[in-house]
Design a protein around this motif. Structure first.
Motif, mmCIF file in Angstrom:
data_model
loop_
_atom_site.group_PDB
_atom_site.id
_atom_site.type_symbol
_atom_site.label_atom_id
_atom_site.label_comp_id
_atom_site.label_asym_id
_atom_site.label_seq_id
_atom_site.Cartn_x
_atom_site.Cartn_y
_atom_site.Cartn_z
ATOM 1 N N SER A 10 0.840 -1.206 0.000
ATOM 2 C CA SER A 10 0.000 0.000 0.000
ATOM 3 C C SER A 10 0.876 1.258 0.000
ATOM 4 O O SER A 10 1.676 1.482 0.917
ATOM 5 C CB SER A 10 -0.899 0.015 1.246
ATOM 6 O OG SER A 10 -1.398 1.333 1.440
ATOM 7 N N TYR A 12 -0.102 4.218 0.557
ATOM 8 C CA TYR A 12 -0.542 5.100 1.646
ATOM 9 C C TYR A 12 0.080 4.637 2.968
ATOM 10 O O TYR A 12 0.562 5.457 3.752
ATOM 11 C CB TYR A 12 -2.065 5.096 1.767
ATOM 12 C CG TYR A 12 -2.772 5.552 0.525
ATOM 13 C CD1 TYR A 12 -2.990 6.905 0.287
ATOM 14 C CD2 TYR A 12 -3.226 4.639 -0.421
ATOM 15 C CE1 TYR A 12 -3.649 7.332 -0.852
ATOM 16 C CE2 TYR A 12 -3.877 5.052 -1.567
ATOM 17 C CZ TYR A 12 -4.090 6.391 -1.777
ATOM 18 O OH TYR A 12 -4.733 6.814 -2.916
ATOM 19 N N ARG A 49 -10.127 1.214 5.092
ATOM 20 C CA ARG A 49 -8.912 1.422 4.311
ATOM 21 C C ARG A 49 -7.693 1.347 5.227
ATOM 22 O O ARG A 49 -7.803 1.551 6.437
ATOM 23 C CB ARG A 49 -8.947 2.801 3.642
ATOM 24 C CG ARG A 49 -9.949 2.849 2.514
ATOM 25 C CD ARG A 49 -9.811 4.120 1.724
ATOM 26 N NE ARG A 49 -10.515 3.981 0.473
ATOM 27 C CZ ARG A 49 -11.349 4.875 -0.030
ATOM 28 N NH1 ARG A 49 -11.556 6.001 0.611
ATOM 29 N NH2 ARG A 49 -11.954 4.656 -1.171
ATOM 30 N N ILE A 50 -6.566 1.078 4.604
ATOM 31 C CA ILE A 50 -5.307 1.173 5.324
ATOM 32 C C ILE A 50 -4.550 2.384 4.777
ATOM 33 O O ILE A 50 -4.734 2.733 3.607
ATOM 34 C CB ILE A 50 -4.462 -0.116 5.193
ATOM 35 C CG1 ILE A 50 -4.386 -0.558 3.727
ATOM 36 C CG2 ILE A 50 -4.980 -1.215 6.080
ATOM 37 C CD1 ILE A 50 -3.449 -1.701 3.468
ATOM 38 N N GLU A 62 -6.286 7.911 7.663
ATOM 39 C CA GLU A 62 -5.925 8.859 6.601
ATOM 40 C C GLU A 62 -4.422 9.154 6.719
ATOM 41 O O GLU A 62 -3.961 9.765 7.697
ATOM 42 C CB GLU A 62 -6.731 10.156 6.628
ATOM 43 C CG GLU A 62 -8.143 9.996 6.088
ATOM 44 C CD GLU A 62 -8.186 9.617 4.613
ATOM 45 O OE1 GLU A 62 -7.461 10.235 3.799
ATOM 46 O OE2 GLU A 62 -8.927 8.687 4.267
ATOM 47 N N SER A 63 -3.707 8.754 5.673
ATOM 48 C CA SER A 63 -2.245 8.768 5.753
ATOM 49 C C SER A 63 -1.649 10.142 6.074
ATOM 50 O O SER A 63 -0.779 10.247 6.944
ATOM 51 C CB SER A 63 -1.647 8.219 4.456
ATOM 52 O OG SER A 63 -2.160 8.918 3.338
#
Ligand SMILES: N[C@@H](CCC(=O)N[C@@H](CS)C(=O)NCC(=O)O)C(=O)O
Length: 209
Positions: A10, A12, A49-50, A62-63
């Motif tokens: 990922s 992010y 989400r990741i 949220e990154s």
């Protein structure tokens, strides 16, 4: 100890892994497969989400918000940190709005790439869907716009900025997943070359195996 919910490839989650490596923060990594039933993970991140990060009682997702949190909460950097030094914040005080606009543009561009990959995985190729063609076009416009704002030393010369960090994750992931071409833009190429060997970047680069 920090707990990071992540995936190996990922881009992010990679942003957060890079910052954690820069700051040498002890972290437990928990792998999440976002293609499977989320189970209890839905209670950690309702967006499914990741990445997500837990620090004691605090849970964040949220990154770029997580990057902001880590920079704010853990301002110290190891004495041995490479040069140029990591930026102390998401933006430079005097260039706040310009820096944040670059940041959201890199984010938007990566989101478009992710949509293309996810739709391909659902059996829809860009040639079949006008919206995916628009996503690919959006990426090219964003790349041109970013090329105009980057320097050969990145978006904040003298620093390894959060904009540079975001760009590295997006462009190296585009290559890894064969999403689009971005080369032929001298400033962006120089930025990638400049930071590719930085330990936090090299050690988190996506590769099969
Ligand atoms: N805006 C989010 C995007 C995160 C994201 O899209 N992560 C992907 C993995 S690369 C994901 O979890 N996708 C699963 C899904 O969309 O269902 C962030 O910056 O953290």
């Amino acid at each position: 100890m920090l707990k990071l919910y992540m995936g190996k490839f990922s881009p992010y989650a990679r942003k957060v892994r890079i910052l954690i490596a820069e700051k040498e923060l002890p972290t437990e990594e928990v792998r999440i497969n976002t293609n499977e039933d989320p189970g209890d993970y839905a209670r950690i991140n309702p967006n499914l989400r990741i990445p997500a990060l837990q620090d004691g009682q605090l849970t964040l997702f949220e990154s770029n918000l997580i990057l902001d949190y880590l920079l704010t909460t853990y301002p110290d950097n190891p004495l041995s940190q490479p040069r140029p030094p990591l930026a102390p914040a998401l933006f430079r005080k005097q260039q706040r709005w310009a820096d944040m606009t670059v940041l959201v543009t890199v984010e938007t561009m990566l989101n478009s790439g992710i949509n293309v990959l996810q739709m391909k995985r659902s059996g829809v190729e860009p040639e079949q869907a006008p919206y995916l063609q628009k996503e690919l076009k959006r990426i090219q416009h964003d790349l041109d716009w970013l090329e105009q704002r980057a320097t050969r030393e990145g978006f904040a010369p003298g620093l390894f900025s959060i904009q540079d960090l975001n760009l590295m994750c997006a462009l190296q992931w585009f290559d890894f997943r064969n999403i689009c071409t971005w080369r032929g833009r001298p400033n962006l190429e120089a930025v990638v070359k400049r930071f590719a060997e930085r330990p936090s970047i090299a050690s988190t680069a996506p590769k099969e195996g």
